[in-house]
Design a protein around this motif. Structure first.
Motif, mmCIF file in Angstrom:
data_model
loop_
_atom_site.group_PDB
_atom_site.id
_atom_site.type_symbol
_atom_site.label_atom_id
_atom_site.label_comp_id
_atom_site.label_asym_id
_atom_site.label_seq_id
_atom_site.Cartn_x
_atom_site.Cartn_y
_atom_site.Cartn_z
ATOM 1 N N SER A 144 -57.886 24.077 12.400
ATOM 2 C CA SER A 144 -56.695 23.614 13.141
ATOM 3 C C SER A 144 -57.151 22.476 14.195
ATOM 4 O O SER A 144 -58.139 22.132 14.233
ATOM 5 C CB SER A 144 -57.175 24.705 13.842
ATOM 6 N N LEU A 145 -55.908 22.002 14.622
ATOM 7 C CA LEU A 145 -56.219 20.494 15.330
ATOM 8 C C LEU A 145 -55.371 20.629 16.604
ATOM 9 O O LEU A 145 -54.021 20.303 15.652
ATOM 10 C CB LEU A 145 -57.038 19.268 14.636
ATOM 11 N N ASN A 146 -56.076 19.908 17.610
ATOM 12 C CA ASN A 146 -54.337 19.081 18.129
ATOM 13 C C ASN A 146 -55.097 17.979 18.722
ATOM 14 O O ASN A 146 -55.787 17.564 19.635
ATOM 15 C CB ASN A 146 -54.319 20.747 19.935
ATOM 16 N N ILE A 147 -53.482 17.226 18.734
ATOM 17 C CA ILE A 147 -54.456 15.677 19.158
ATOM 18 C C ILE A 147 -53.049 15.279 19.978
ATOM 19 O O ILE A 147 -51.846 15.241 19.960
ATOM 20 C CB ILE A 147 -53.732 14.863 18.704
ATOM 21 N N GLU A 148 -53.129 14.849 21.513
ATOM 22 C CA GLU A 148 -52.232 14.716 22.852
ATOM 23 C C GLU A 148 -51.516 13.601 21.901
ATOM 24 O O GLU A 148 -52.158 12.202 21.499
ATOM 25 C CB GLU A 148 -52.949 14.907 23.882
ATOM 26 N N LYS A 149 -50.348 12.594 22.846
ATOM 27 C CA LYS A 149 -50.033 11.833 22.935
ATOM 28 C C LYS A 149 -50.332 10.672 22.957
ATOM 29 O O LYS A 149 -51.208 11.282 23.869
ATOM 30 C CB LYS A 149 -48.209 12.044 23.346
ATOM 31 N N LYS A 177 -49.702 4.034 21.417
ATOM 32 C CA LYS A 177 -49.748 4.922 20.008
ATOM 33 C C LYS A 177 -50.148 5.686 19.842
ATOM 34 O O LYS A 177 -51.268 5.876 20.361
ATOM 35 C CB LYS A 177 -49.381 3.969 18.725
ATOM 36 N N THR A 178 -50.653 6.989 19.374
ATOM 37 C CA THR A 178 -50.966 7.844 18.926
ATOM 38 C C THR A 178 -51.711 7.905 17.469
ATOM 39 O O THR A 178 -51.534 7.380 16.552
ATOM 40 C CB THR A 178 -49.996 9.506 18.834
ATOM 41 N N ILE A 179 -52.745 7.685 17.393
ATOM 42 C CA ILE A 179 -53.615 7.177 16.570
ATOM 43 C C ILE A 179 -55.181 7.936 15.680
ATOM 44 O O ILE A 179 -55.786 8.744 16.697
ATOM 45 C CB ILE A 179 -53.894 5.403 16.129
ATOM 46 N N LEU A 180 -54.912 8.155 14.664
ATOM 47 C CA LEU A 180 -55.695 8.836 14.002
ATOM 48 C C LEU A 180 -56.590 8.119 13.122
ATOM 49 O O LEU A 180 -55.511 8.079 12.029
ATOM 50 C CB LEU A 180 -55.514 10.232 13.076
ATOM 51 N N MET A 181 -57.887 8.101 12.971
ATOM 52 C CA MET A 181 -58.479 6.834 12.146
ATOM 53 C C MET A 181 -59.832 7.710 11.510
ATOM 54 O O MET A 181 -60.620 8.146 12.575
ATOM 55 C CB MET A 181 -58.461 6.332 13.189
ATOM 56 N N VAL A 182 -59.833 7.075 10.153
ATOM 57 C CA VAL A 182 -60.929 7.597 9.245
ATOM 58 C C VAL A 182 -61.685 6.675 9.064
ATOM 59 O O VAL A 182 -61.312 5.328 9.012
ATOM 60 C CB VAL A 182 -60.806 7.793 8.072
ATOM 61 N N SER A 183 -63.445 6.281 9.375
ATOM 62 C CA SER A 183 -64.160 5.359 8.629
ATOM 63 C C SER A 183 -65.644 6.165 8.861
ATOM 64 O O SER A 183 -65.856 7.372 9.102
ATOM 65 C CB SER A 183 -64.342 4.393 10.071
ATOM 66 N N HIS A 184 -66.373 5.781 7.776
ATOM 67 C CA HIS A 184 -68.067 5.845 7.820
ATOM 68 C C HIS A 184 -68.693 5.258 8.512
ATOM 69 O O HIS A 184 -69.914 5.665 8.477
ATOM 70 C CB HIS A 184 -68.429 5.950 6.268
ATOM 71 N N ASP A 185 -68.675 4.669 9.525
ATOM 72 C CA ASP A 185 -69.134 3.525 10.466
ATOM 73 C C ASP A 185 -68.871 4.748 11.540
ATOM 74 O O ASP A 185 -67.880 4.223 12.828
ATOM 75 C CB ASP A 185 -69.054 2.444 10.553
ATOM 76 N N ILE A 218 -45.244 17.492 14.226
ATOM 77 C CA ILE A 218 -45.355 16.278 14.511
ATOM 78 C C ILE A 218 -44.035 16.484 16.235
ATOM 79 O O ILE A 218 -43.108 16.427 15.719
ATOM 80 C CB ILE A 218 -44.845 15.609 14.057
ATOM 81 N N GLY A 219 -44.424 16.199 16.481
ATOM 82 C CA GLY A 219 -43.659 16.214 18.550
ATOM 83 C C GLY A 219 -42.454 17.522 18.117
ATOM 84 O O GLY A 219 -41.914 17.034 18.780
#
Length: 203
Positions: free
Chosen positions: A22-27, A180-188, A61-62
């Motif tokens: 489960s995950l909740n990401i706000e605007k 903008k709502t941003i979800l980002m993957v990185s190994h750093d 989504i929204g």
């Protein structure tokens, strides 16, 4: 635009990548995804974007459910992944015009976007001849062309030189300004910490 995930389960060949996740990401929130290879980071982005199915749970989504039959909800998200997501037999210019038309972005300025990512001089070249860094720059321009409320970024610095990383930061700051709502993957992890509001570690 808000993202709400409840009790998500996703498996590959009986191996559970996500189990009641489960995950909740706000605007306008900026969230980083961190974890080892195979932990399901890319899978999660693809599920949110609507390009990958899942077995159980809900993704909203929204307030709109992400389902295979609900194509309208996909207009809110743009996924920038490892594969190009672009058409190799088209030019850079043609690809961006196609994406802006698909997402009905009437305010898209092709020339400004190409100049921003440093591809003005190759606008009419077939992208099959592009280097990895040029592809990555074009994918950033494609995010701009979509003008989606939610941007899903999978290793956005991959293949970018120092100049490319600087231009990414500029584009990213612009996205923050326009909420903008941003979800980002990185190994750093340290880089993620500098760019996001919080980090979600997936094991």
């Amino acid at each position: 635009m808000k993202i709400l995930i409840k009790n998500l389960s996703k498996s590959f060949n009986h191996y559970k990548v996500h189990d009641n996740f489960s995950l909740n990401i706000e605007k306008a929130e900026k969230v980083g995804l961190y974890g080892p290879n195979g932990s399901g980071k890319t899978t999660l982005l693809k599920i949110i974007s609507g390009i990958m199915s899942f077995e159980k749970g809900t993704v909203e989504i929204g307030g709109n459910l992400v389902k295979s039959e609900n194509h309208k909800v996909r207009k809110y998200t743009y996924y920038m992944g490892h594969s190009t997501g672009l058409y190799l037999h088209l030019t850079a210019k043609e690809n961006l015009l196609f994406i802006s038309n698909i997402y009905k972005n009437k305010e898209f300025d092709l020339d400004v976007s190409l100049e921003l990512v440093g591809l003005s001089n190759v606008a009419n070249r077939l992208i099959k001849d592009f280097s990895k860094g040029m592809f990555q720059r074009l994918k950033l321009a494609a995010c701009i062309a979509s003008n989606c409320d939610i941007i899903l970024l999978d290793e956005p610095l991959s293949g970018l030189d120092d100049e490319g990383q600087i231009l990414f930061s500029k584009i990213y700051e612009d996205w923050i300004k326009i909420k903008k709502t941003i979800l980002m993957v990185s190994h750093d992890r340290s880089w993620l910490e500098s760019k996001t509001d919080r980090i979600l570690e997936i094991c």
